[in-house]
Design an enzyme around this catalytic site. Sequence first.
Site, short mmCIF file in Angstrom:
data_model
loop_
_atom_site.label_atom_id
_atom_site.label_comp_id
_atom_site.label_asym_id
_atom_site.label_seq_id
_atom_site.Cartn_x
_atom_site.Cartn_y
_atom_site.Cartn_z
N GLN A 1 -9.05 34.97 -53.52
CA GLN A 1 -8.13 35.54 -52.55
C GLN A 1 -8.81 35.93 -51.23
OE1 GLN A 1 -6.62 39.52 -54.29
NE2 GLN A 1 -8.07 38.77 -55.79
N GLU B 1 -5.75 45.87 -59.01
CA GLU B 1 -6.87 46.21 -59.88
C GLU B 1 -7.07 47.72 -59.97
OE1 GLU B 1 -10.69 45.00 -58.23
OE2 GLU B 1 -10.06 45.50 -56.19
N ASP C 1 -8.36 44.13 -47.53
CA ASP C 1 -7.64 45.28 -48.11
C ASP C 1 -6.62 45.90 -47.16
OD1 ASP C 1 -8.93 45.14 -50.55
OD2 ASP C 1 -10.62 46.36 -49.86
#
Lengths: 407, 407
Positions: free
Chosen positions: A296, A243, A142
Amino acid sequence: MKKNCIVAQSGGPTVAINASLAGVIDGVINSQTFDKIYGAVHGIQGVLRNNFLDLSDSSDEFIKKLSYSPAMYLGSCRFKLPDLSADKATYETIFKTFEEMNIGAFFYIGGNDSMDTVDKLSKYAKEIGSDILIAGIPKTIDNDLVVTDHTPGFGSAAKYIATSMREMAYDTYIYDIQSVLIVEIMGRDAGWLTAASALARTEFSQAPHLIYLPETSFDEEQFIEDIKALLPVKKNVIVAVSEGIHDAEGNYVSATSAVADKFGHAQLSGTGKYLENLVSTKLGVKVRSVEINVLQRSAAHMASKTDLDEAFQLGKMAVKFVEDGHSEFMTILTRTSDKPYSYQISHSPVIHIANQAKSVPREWINQAGNDVTVDMLTYLKPLVTGEIELCYEDGIPFYPNIKHLTS
Amino acid sequence: MKKNCIVAQSGGPTVAINASLAGVIDGVINSQTFDKIYGAVHGIQGVLRNNFLDLSDSSDEFIKKLSYSPAMYLGSCRFKLPDLSADKATYETIFKTFEEMNIGAFFYIGGNDSMDTVDKLSKYAKEIGSDILIAGIPKTIDNDLVVTDHTPGFGSAAKYIATSMREMAYDTYIYDIQSVLIVEIMGRDAGWLTAASALARTEFSQAPHLIYLPETSFDEEQFIEDIKALLPVKKNVIVAVSEGIHDAEGNYVSATSAVADKFGHAQLSGTGKYLENLVSTKLGVKVRSVEINVLQRSAAHMASKTDLDEAFQLGKMAVKFVEDGHSEFMTILTRTSDKPYSYQISHSPVIHIANQAKSVPREWINQAGNDVTVDMLTYLKPLVTGEIELCYEDGIPFYPNIKHLTS
């Protein structure tokens, strides 16, 4: 008598977290200060359950293979250490084990929540006057840890996302009819991964044509207008969405209602599918959504060499900083130049890193909130460079034995 | 005066179809029989619309790059040629263009539906006494063309699926809790791609633990029993399902109702998501579904060298067979040995190939209908071997300019 060390991994997997583990192992094996290195299986829970692997005799070949392997060799946990005031016993158990095993340093590789563990253990060590040194090593696809320029795992995930986006764009362009492709990318609160899809662009393919991050409010009507405006010009409109995109009131754009995980973070799914239905209903055009999903974060076959090299160094340097007597820190990357890309590794107090989150700066998103800027691309570019040489067996990448994790 | 050729691509994209195009171009450039080679843009529709690229001056470097690029350089169409009895004008237009361009041979690279076009054009050529030779070159990730041992594109998709399955298995094993992962793989009527996920298995990871193909009836209750039996043993149960699985009455297991495409094939989505909800409801265990989606047919970065080499040869040999005066054929692969793997390329009448479909033999599926046999693995193994050297630019694979397809 030399002290021993424990290393563990925690949180969600990345392609680079085993490279950091390899770096720690390599650092300890070559250390004059430490003797044995033990891996706690399933994060801090491995310490609580006395579940360890002795990694001290790792060969150079194993360390190299480990560097290039997906997910987490030692397994993970989603265990949040209780507050000391609420449950002292857990801390006492951990430090009793440390003492019994003659531990001098504990290395924890993870993201935000793992740094919370590093912070809590650091504070407890200080409180009881323990000389055990506690070090954090960053990882998260992230890229939302503060202080460090970026986090290991992000560059490889970014490389996979950009590659897949480019390949899906080629796949989309083949038909001579208008169509929309919506690609849903991970990132609950931070849009770094979704932004990385912009690296797919070439001089003859501008896909993704629209990019929506969770750092700005998402307006469904404007989204439809954005696509409507592009369709006659581009024919095939390719969209990257995080998302975690949400409206101005903070409501997630998701087909399924959000539920919270143990850390109180919302678990999302179906953003792309929801937007697919929306485009189909509003515009009646051919539309497909793709959720890249766990690939991913696990596609080691598309790892960024830069990412893995940095992850290794961040692990190895953590050992050095601990040898120098430092504790309560996370190793960090500081970028010294974009082009040619260069960086320095140092350490920073974990107390200022744990439980913080780094968002994409608003000025790296365009005014309309549907694309990223050149500054973002400058930031991203060096992180995905370089390829690794995988070990193949019968045509499929072969990774280290993880029989201690499987049943 | 030497004749010219036209080549076109049709149907869904694969990673290998450009390698066959490269083979045809290479074959014609080195031909003593033919002069120019034109690419029809968007399949047979490019012929109808007079939309051609002159490929005659392709450099060796371009041909090599083309071989390794995803999707379809010439674009595709989903245009089914009308029956001659219903619409003669379309055929007249096509052959008028052939005549004007001094065409001696037409090469069509595609799957089932494209071979229908090859068959219809062949019949029309015969009917009007045309000496234009019509050749088909196989491609389809589905591997469902008859007569040929396998089809270009399948091996690369299989390699990507097996690699991704292995990496997702590593990703799944990290937590010390029971969980189910359901991976939905393409394959409407044929289970070849889903079967290929079995190549992910190693001595220490048996994922996928369950495999369901459309060649057997799918029973939801038995599926739940299969998982229930494995959960205590395996902890993490990983399942591969074809999008086209269906019950004994032929009803697709899919969250969304099936709609038919132009060729009358059902378009499916949501099989994995449906099963995810089923497992969650029936077993209350942690469960995730992943739909690999278009990545399995466009991930050129994970292409099988064997696949691309064969695709190239099937294209190049089509030119040779046409030079020898053959028509109305599809080039085919005949396997002569599994180990060491060897094959021969020949040609076979397209009339017996068009509109047929090759299913997985029942004897290559286990008795319980939840796994594949050793024979299947023996068949699959050689097709995924070998890696290609991609051209990278700024860390992302770089593919040929397709500006004639983009807007």
